[in-house]
Design an enzyme around this catalytic site. Sequence first.
Site, PDB file in Angstrom:
ATOM      1  N   PRO A   2       0.839  -1.378   0.132  1.00  0.00           N
ATOM      2  CA  PRO A   2       0.048   0.058   0.049  1.00  0.00           C
ATOM      3  C   PRO A   2       0.770   1.393  -0.121  1.00  0.00           C
ATOM      4  CG  PRO A   2      -0.564  -1.587   1.817  1.00  0.00           C
ATOM      5  CD  PRO A   2       0.625  -2.018   1.212  1.00  0.00           C
ATOM      6  N   GLU A   3       0.518   2.198  -0.968  1.00  0.00           N
ATOM      7  CA  GLU A   3       1.153   3.425  -0.738  1.00  0.00           C
ATOM      8  C   GLU A   3      -0.237   4.466  -0.640  1.00  0.00           C
ATOM      9  OE1 GLU A   3       4.032   4.830  -3.160  1.00  0.00           O
ATOM     10  OE2 GLU A   3       4.851   2.863  -3.810  1.00  0.00           O
ATOM     11  N   ARG A 152      20.838  20.155   0.402  1.00  0.00           N
ATOM     12  CA  ARG A 152      20.788  18.796   0.658  1.00  0.00           C
ATOM     13  C   ARG A 152      21.663  18.197  -0.369  1.00  0.00           C
ATOM     14  NH1 ARG A 152      16.759  17.374   4.349  1.00  0.00           N
ATOM     15  NH2 ARG A 152      17.290  15.414   3.940  1.00  0.00           N
TER      16      ARG A 152
END
Length: 271
Positions: A2-3, A152
């Site tokens: 499941p996403e 980042r």
Amino acid sequence: MPELPEVETTLRGISASILNTKIIQVNIRNPNLRWPIPNQLPQSLKQQHFTRIRRRAKYLLLSTTYGTLIIHLGMSGSLRIVPHNTPYDKHDHFELCFANNRALRLKDPRRFGAVLWTKDNIGKHHLLAHLGPEPLSPEFNADYLFQLSRSRKVNIKQFIMDSKVVVGIGNIYANEALFASGINPKRAAGRISRARYELLCQNARKILKEAIRQGGTTLRDFTGGDGKPGYFKQELQVYGRKNQPCIQCGHALKEIRLNNRSTVYCIHCQK
DNA sequence: ACGAAGCCCTGCAAGC
DNA sequence: TGCTTGCAGGGCTTCG
């Protein structure tokens, strides 16, 4: 697996059957999920009813007057509505029986899922307190991603899969959103322009919305709460298509492992 | 503060 | 055919 679209599909599939219906029985068949199912759960839920059912990230939140049941489906979990006394499957670990002859069952072969209970303000719960914005909310936008990503060095794929950055984008949809945006998954998050983040936001939203509309992506045996499969799999452009031709240019798609996750992309279209 | 790796678990598929 | 091995991967946790 499941996403977010699968969790949303589950939410929509189970809500009508159980909302405002009295819980008459709580069965914990195997409490050993990611964390143990609290053994006081039956007394917390029995004779109560859910007044509100919603989703935050991939967590399903089912609230009574006194607290909130938190359900996470992990990797292999699914929820189904079945009539009372339906024979159990091997991996049916948890069940709520309602006064309308319906039962909500959690099946989770790999037991990466979780069933927890909290009486506190749900926003302050340690699992939910530090989550980033929902990808379908206005807070998820190009400016937000651009600002957050400056300096980042982490690759963009891991960056958008980080739930502190944005919730609900798992491996499948990360691969798809990057392909749709023409961004190489290995590129450092801090070295992507605002304009490309704009594209990424729009594509991520579009893909998630379409997947929800189609009832999620069915891989192996995922089904929504009504037991129907999702139909998004046929829409996937890169995930699971290693060595197959790129839909844009015909080049064979490449599979690499990025942070130990299967990553499929087109070296020609994604820079 | 950031980034990388480890860990939880079972089912399935590929390889020998 | 039957075994072993690797992979699926969410996301918290630990380590550097």
